[in-house]
Structures are given as structure tokens and as C-alpha cells.
Write a protein that holds these residues in place. Structure first.
Motif, mmCIF file in Angstrom:
data_model
loop_
_atom_site.group_PDB
_atom_site.id
_atom_site.type_symbol
_atom_site.label_atom_id
_atom_site.label_comp_id
_atom_site.label_asym_id
_atom_site.label_seq_id
_atom_site.Cartn_x
_atom_site.Cartn_y
_atom_site.Cartn_z
ATOM 1 N N GLN A 23 63.934 40.634 67.554
ATOM 2 C CA GLN A 23 63.764 41.826 68.624
ATOM 3 C C GLN A 23 62.231 42.094 68.756
ATOM 4 O O GLN A 23 61.512 41.915 67.890
ATOM 5 C CB GLN A 23 64.610 43.007 67.857
ATOM 6 N N ILE A 79 67.204 42.331 74.635
ATOM 7 C CA ILE A 79 67.466 41.180 73.652
ATOM 8 C C ILE A 79 68.639 40.446 73.513
ATOM 9 O O ILE A 79 68.731 39.420 73.449
ATOM 10 C CB ILE A 79 67.003 41.830 72.233
ATOM 11 N N THR A 132 69.468 36.642 74.411
ATOM 12 C CA THR A 132 70.393 35.879 73.286
ATOM 13 C C THR A 132 71.578 35.217 74.210
ATOM 14 O O THR A 132 71.900 34.168 73.964
ATOM 15 C CB THR A 132 71.204 36.866 72.273
ATOM 16 N N ALA A 181 70.811 37.483 66.966
ATOM 17 C CA ALA A 181 69.873 38.374 67.077
ATOM 18 C C ALA A 181 69.752 39.401 65.732
ATOM 19 O O ALA A 181 70.611 40.324 66.165
ATOM 20 C CB ALA A 181 69.550 39.016 68.252
#
Length: 222
Positions: free
Chosen positions: A33, A42, A46, A58
Motif C-alpha cells: 500500500q 490499492i 490488486t 495486499a
């Protein structure tokens, strides 16, 4: 779409993370992150890596905390124990993905870029690393010690991960006999973050993303 899971750290503790599974037999990637936390941006990245055939995890390094305020983000980042995050949270993420029996890579943005370098230096079991505009202090993780394929994406207008800092990383790696694949963009720091229109650069972000996916696929496919 991915979902939240818990995985085990070496010390026996648990860390949460957002997992996007690309299916059986696919390589694994850890996505680290930015300093804002494990936010929707984020998670979207992913999911995009998974759509490209890379099962991606993540980790939630802030334990559920999120912010959109730069001062608070700086407070959260400076309060993060980078050693614990690297040797416990990221180590656990590597081990979790490695259980699938496929190679594992790591990538990250801003703070996550710095931790990508740290992971490449300190963690065994990684087969490739892609860093976006983040470099840790050399006393914590010396890039000259990286021994896996390494790609970096850096912005020429970046006042934090500056061109001078990138030049030092490049010279350190080349002096150690490494051949980093480094790319420079006429853009600002965080140019991949489309939720920040003041710095987002679509053309640069697309080019950097395509290079990242190709690099990971090349080095993680058995």
C-alpha cells in the motif's frame, strides 16, 4: 473482485489482507500500500493484477486505519515499524502465496515502493520486484544487496523519491553487478493514483502498468 483474508506472520500473529485470486497455477504478487492505507485504490490495483493472471495479496499494514489527509498519512507512515512490517507482515505474505507452489513477486507504491526494496533485500522466496517511486533509507535496506530481477518506475518531478535518490539506487545496484530495469517519467510523485487528479498522469500510468505486468509475467511464469 478480491476479498479480505487473514494470514499468519512468522511470530504466530495474524495480518489481514486483500486477496484477488487469479486461479490455480498462477504466480503470486504482494502489492504494498501507499501511505494512505489499504484503500479502494490499492484494492483496485490488486484486482487489476489478478485480471492479468497474477494472484495478488495486499497486506493491511495499518490494521484497518485509512486516511485521505496527508498529515495523518505521514503520521501513520512514520509510526509504522518498517522492520516488523518487512520481517513479519511481508514475510507472512510471501509464505502464504508460496504455499500455492508458484513463484512470488512484490510491488508497491510510495511507502510501498520503499518496502518493495526492503522486501527484495531482506526476504528470501521472492523472484521479482517492481518498485514505484519509493526508496528506503540505505541503512535499513541497501539496494546493492538486491539479487532478484528488479524494475523501478520513478517520476522526474518527484520531490520525495527524487531523481538524485534514484540515481544513487541505480549506481549502487550497478556497482554490485546488478542490471536494474529503471524507467523515468515526466510526471509527479504518485502519477499512477487515479484518485488524485492533481498528480495522476494517464499516459505514464498506463505505460508503467503495462511494463510492470510484462515484467512480472516474464519472471514469475514457470
Amino acid at each position: 473482485m478480491g476479498h479480505m483474508i487473514d494470514f499468519t506472520r512468522p511470530d504466530g500473529g495474524k495480518t489481514s489482507g486483500y486477496l484477488a485470486d487469479a486461479g490455480a497455477g498462477t504466480p503470486g504478487v504482494i502489492l504494498i500500500q501507499e501511505w494512505w492505507g489499504l484503500n479502494d485504490h490499492i484494492k483496485d490495483l490488486t484486482d487489476r493484477l489478478a485480471a492479468a493472471g497474477l494472484t495478488t495479496l495486499a497486506p493491511d499494514l495499518y490494521r484497518g486505519r485509512l486516511t485521505s489527509d496527508a498529515d495523518e498519512a505521514n503520521h501513520l507512515m512514520t509510526g509504522l515499524d518498517f522492520g516488523d512490517a518487512t520481517h513479519q507482515d511481508l514475510r507472512g505474505a510471501v509464505d502464504f502465496l508460496a504455499q500455492r507452489g508458484q513463484p512470488v513477486g512484490v510491488t508497491g507504491f510510495c511507502m510501498g515502493g520503499a518496502l518493495t526494496v526492503a522486501a527484495a533485500v531482506h526476504l528470501s522466496g521472492l523472484s521479482a520486484a517492481v518498485c514505484f517511486y519509493g526508496i528506503p533509507p540505505a541503512e535499513f535496506a541497501d539496494p546493492a544487496q538486491i539479487r532478484i530481477p528488479f524494475q523501478g518506475h520513478f517520476a522526474t518531478k518527484d520531490g520525495w523519491c527524487s531523481p538524485a535518490a534514484v540515481a544513487q539506487l541505480e549506481s549502487a545496484m550497478k556497482a554490485a553487478g546488478q542490471s536494474p530495469d529503471l524507467h523515468h517519467y515526466e510526471a509527479d510523485h504518485a502519477f499512477v493514483n487515479k484518485t488524485r487528479p492533481e498528480v495522476y498522469d494517464e499516459a505514464c500510468a498506463t505505460l508503467a502498468w503495462d511494463r510492470t505486468v510484462l515484467f512480472m509475467q516474464r519472471h514469475l511464469r514457470k
